[in-house]
Motif scaffolding. Structure first.
Motif, PDB file in Angstrom:
ATOM      1  N   PHE A  22      -3.062   0.527  -2.638  1.00  0.00           N
ATOM      2  CA  PHE A  22      -1.797   1.259  -2.614  1.00  0.00           C
ATOM      3  C   PHE A  22      -1.066   1.139  -3.944  1.00  0.00           C
ATOM      4  CE2 PHE A  22      -0.669   1.755   2.165  1.00  0.00           C
ATOM      5  CZ  PHE A  22      -1.878   2.402   2.363  1.00  0.00           C
ATOM      6  N   SER A  23      -1.155  -0.021  -4.585  1.00  0.00           N
ATOM      7  CA  SER A  23      -0.476  -0.172  -5.870  1.00  0.00           C
ATOM      8  C   SER A  23      -1.155   0.679  -6.939  1.00  0.00           C
ATOM      9  CB  SER A  23      -0.411  -1.631  -6.294  1.00  0.00           C
ATOM     10  OG  SER A  23      -1.701  -2.145  -6.530  1.00  0.00           O
ATOM     11  N   LYS A  24      -2.474   0.823  -6.868  1.00  0.00           N
ATOM     12  CA  LYS A  24      -3.201   1.680  -7.805  1.00  0.00           C
ATOM     13  C   LYS A  24      -2.860   3.152  -7.603  1.00  0.00           C
ATOM     14  CE  LYS A  24      -6.341  -0.352 -10.265  1.00  0.00           C
ATOM     15  NZ  LYS A  24      -6.255  -0.448 -11.692  1.00  0.00           N
ATOM     16  N   GLN A  25      -2.543   3.545  -6.348  1.00  0.00           N
ATOM     17  CA  GLN A  25      -2.235   4.940  -6.032  1.00  0.00           C
ATOM     18  C   GLN A  25      -0.761   5.267  -6.241  1.00  0.00           C
ATOM     19  OE1 GLN A  25      -3.551   5.918  -2.080  1.00  0.00           O
ATOM     20  NE2 GLN A  25      -5.505   4.904  -2.377  1.00  0.00           N
ATOM     21  N   LYS A  26       0.000   4.299  -6.755  1.00  0.00           N
ATOM     22  CA  LYS A  26       1.431   4.485  -7.015  1.00  0.00           C
ATOM     23  C   LYS A  26       2.202   4.829  -5.732  1.00  0.00           C
ATOM     24  CE  LYS A  26       0.813   4.287 -11.519  1.00  0.00           C
ATOM     25  NZ  LYS A  26       0.570   3.025 -12.070  1.00  0.00           N
ATOM     26  N   VAL A  32       4.099  -1.212  -0.323  1.00  0.00           N
ATOM     27  CA  VAL A  32       3.263  -2.239  -0.953  1.00  0.00           C
ATOM     28  C   VAL A  32       3.798  -3.631  -0.623  1.00  0.00           C
ATOM     29  CG1 VAL A  32       2.427  -3.131  -3.154  1.00  0.00           C
ATOM     30  CG2 VAL A  32       2.517  -0.672  -2.779  1.00  0.00           C
ATOM     31  N   VAL A  33       5.115  -3.805  -0.663  1.00  0.00           N
ATOM     32  CA  VAL A  33       5.715  -5.109  -0.367  1.00  0.00           C
ATOM     33  C   VAL A  33       5.475  -5.495   1.086  1.00  0.00           C
ATOM     34  CG1 VAL A  33       7.918  -6.325  -0.158  1.00  0.00           C
ATOM     35  CG2 VAL A  33       7.415  -5.012  -2.211  1.00  0.00           C
TER      36      VAL A  33
END
Length: 55
Positions: A22-26, A32-33
């Motif tokens: 999810f962090s890579k997909q912005k 994310v948290v």
């Protein structure tokens, strides 16, 4: 190691992979948290059960 320990650790690792993805997909930071918190909670619960600190 019981079945519940294994399930908690596997779910925690699965959620940790989701955090990375999810962090890579912005994705939004809130998602994310929340995923990171859920991942850490599952992993800690699984490890604590293995160590016998929490029955």
């Amino acid at each position: 190691m019981t079945g519940l320990n294994t399930i908690l650790i596997v779910v925690g690792l699965f959620l940790a992979g989701g955090v990375y993805s999810f962090s890579k997909q912005k994705m939004p930071k809130g998602v994310v948290v929340l995923l990171a918190i859920a991942s850490v909670m599952c992993l800690v619960a699984g490890v604590m059960r293995i160590q016998g600190l929490w029955d």
